[in-house]
Design an enzyme around this catalytic site. Structure first.
Site, PDB file in Angstrom:
ATOM      1  N   GLN A 129       0.834  -1.216   0.000  1.00 36.96           N
ATOM      2  CA  GLN A 129       0.000   0.000   0.000  1.00 36.96           C
ATOM      3  C   GLN A 129       0.864   1.261   0.000  1.00 36.96           C
ATOM      4  O   GLN A 129       0.579   2.236   0.700  1.00 36.96           O
ATOM      5  CB  GLN A 129      -0.942  -0.022   1.207  1.00 36.96           C
ATOM      6  CG  GLN A 129      -2.156  -0.925   1.026  1.00 36.96           C
ATOM      7  CD  GLN A 129      -3.122  -0.415  -0.036  1.00 36.96           C
ATOM      8  OE1 GLN A 129      -3.162   0.772  -0.360  1.00 36.96           O
ATOM      9  NE2 GLN A 129      -3.905  -1.317  -0.590  1.00 36.96           N
ATOM     10  N   SER A 130       1.911   1.262  -0.796  1.00 35.74           N
ATOM     11  CA  SER A 130       2.826   2.416  -0.841  1.00 35.74           C
ATOM     12  C   SER A 130       2.154   3.660  -1.420  1.00 35.74           C
ATOM     13  O   SER A 130       1.706   3.659  -2.571  1.00 35.74           O
ATOM     14  CB  SER A 130       4.047   2.052  -1.697  1.00 35.74           C
ATOM     15  OG  SER A 130       4.818   3.210  -1.958  1.00 35.74           O
ATOM     16  N   ASN A 131       2.130   4.722  -0.631  1.00 34.02           N
ATOM     17  CA  ASN A 131       1.649   6.017  -1.131  1.00 34.02           C
ATOM     18  C   ASN A 131       2.655   6.605  -2.118  1.00 34.02           C
ATOM     19  O   ASN A 131       2.282   7.297  -3.063  1.00 34.02           O
ATOM     20  CB  ASN A 131       1.478   7.005   0.029  1.00 34.02           C
ATOM     21  CG  ASN A 131       0.479   6.524   1.048  1.00 34.02           C
ATOM     22  OD1 ASN A 131      -0.674   6.268   0.717  1.00 34.02           O
ATOM     23  ND2 ASN A 131       0.910   6.380   2.298  1.00 34.02           N
TER      24      ASN A 131
END
Ligand SMILES: *Cc1c(COP(=O)(O)O)cnc(C)c1O
Length: 336
Positions: free
Chosen positions: A75-77
């Site tokens: 879930q890397s921004n």
């Protein structure tokens, strides 16, 4: 210090607002809490990586890159903002995602940031936990270059001296806003991970003699390691800016008491912070970064760490789109 020397592409809606949080301040009964809204940088739901990408993507453009690579957790921004920046600039984007949490929930794997990566047209490959992800990415970039492609690799979190310039710029912007508003701020608090945000802020504030101490609330590494990472990057950033030595080791302070069980795993205090900000101020925090930062802020206020006459500025670094990957940690079915 002259930031205008460095190539930059405009990607963010700047300046981001600085606003009071009166209901949260009252509920906690301590210092006056304000917020700087870097969750409102605009690009594909916003966040702190967009400021870094203004300088990183400019370098990619200058080098004639056809494809940018980066890496992060599922879930890397940062990966999502890189995918968006690449789309806007007409480049391909290739992302390596590390399974760092072991979550197998469908929303975690495919919703939130991952959905947006796909919508922006990025290609994705996966890695198991515990590898040197920057080395994995470099190997993929090298393979592309061997085939004649012009590839530009951005380290995790966009945290090198070029990316940190984005937060030197944020320090400049914040100081100008506070001056304009006639607002004294005694502390700045934010979530710290790959270190570029804190390194850039501290370097910028020191170079400007702003006298605003920055407190990073860790989301992964232990305190010694986190502070060492931030300091090392701050030194490189200061060198790049032409003001070597402007940051002292003592200017870099991190508190890593709010990590809980690990990166990307929300603790009780993380969920409480999400709840308080959402109900009292209608502000959405994310479970990986900004809510751990806010949990640190809340606990330190309760412990009397700040003077009640202080004004504390919380930097919202974004990430709320990640909430949709974490539906399993909220009792949605039980409440809706
Ligand atoms: C990446 C990130 C951070 C941490 O910033 P670093 O520069 O990596 O230390 C904080 N909050 C959010 C929402 C992020 O995505």
């Amino acid at each position: 210090m002259n930031l205008a020397r460095f190539p930059r592409v405009r990607l963010a809606h700047l300046p981001t607002p600085i606003e009071p949080l009166p209901r949260l301040s009252e509920a906690l009964g301590g210092p006056e809490i304000w917020i700087k809204r870097d969750d409102c940088t605009g690009l594909s739901t916003g966040g702190n990586k967009t400021r870094k990408l203004e300088f990183l993507m400019a370098e990619a453009v200058d080098q004639g890159a056809e494809v940018v690579l980066t890496q992060g957790a599922t879930q890397s921004n940062h990966a999502r903002q890189t995918a968006a920046a690449a789309a806007k600039l007409g480049m391909e984007c290739h992302i390596l995602l590390e399974d760092r949490t072991g979550y197998e929930h469908e929303n975690y794997r495919y919703n939130g940031n991952v959905l947006l990566d796909v919508l922006h047209g990025a290609t994705i490959e996966h890695r198991g936990p515990g590898l040197d992800m920057n080395a994995e990415m470099e190997a993929v970039a090298e393979a592309m270059r061997a085939k004649g492609r012009k590839a530009y690799a951005i380290p995790g979190g966009g945290s090198n001296a070029t990316g940190a310039l984005g937060y030197v710029n944020c320090a400049l912007e914040t100081l100008a806003q506070l001056t304009e508003m006639g607002l004294r701020v005694d502390h700045m608090v934010h979530a710290t991970g790959s270190a570029g945000t804190q390194a850039g802020l501290v370097t910028g504030f020191q170079a400007l003699n702003a006298q605003i101490p920055v407190l990073g609330i860790g989301v992964r590494a232990p305190k010694d390691k986190q502070e060492a990472n931030v300091f090392a990057l701050a030194e490189k950033t200061a060198d790049k800016l032409g003001c070597p030595g402007v940051v002292a080791r003592g200017d870099v302070v991190a508190n890593t008491d709010y990590v809980g069980e690990g990166y990307g795993l929300p603790a009780e205090s993380t969920l409480e912070a999400i709840d308080l900000f959402a109900r009292l101020e209608a502000i959405l925090l994310d479970p990986v970064y900004s809510a751990k930062g806010a949990a640190g802020l809340i606990d330190l206020v309760r412990k009397g760490h700040f003077d009640s006459s202080d004004r504390v500025l919380f930097l919202h670094t974004g990430g709320a789109i990640g909430l949709t990957g974490y539906t399993h940690v909220f009792d949605v079915a039980g409440r809706a």
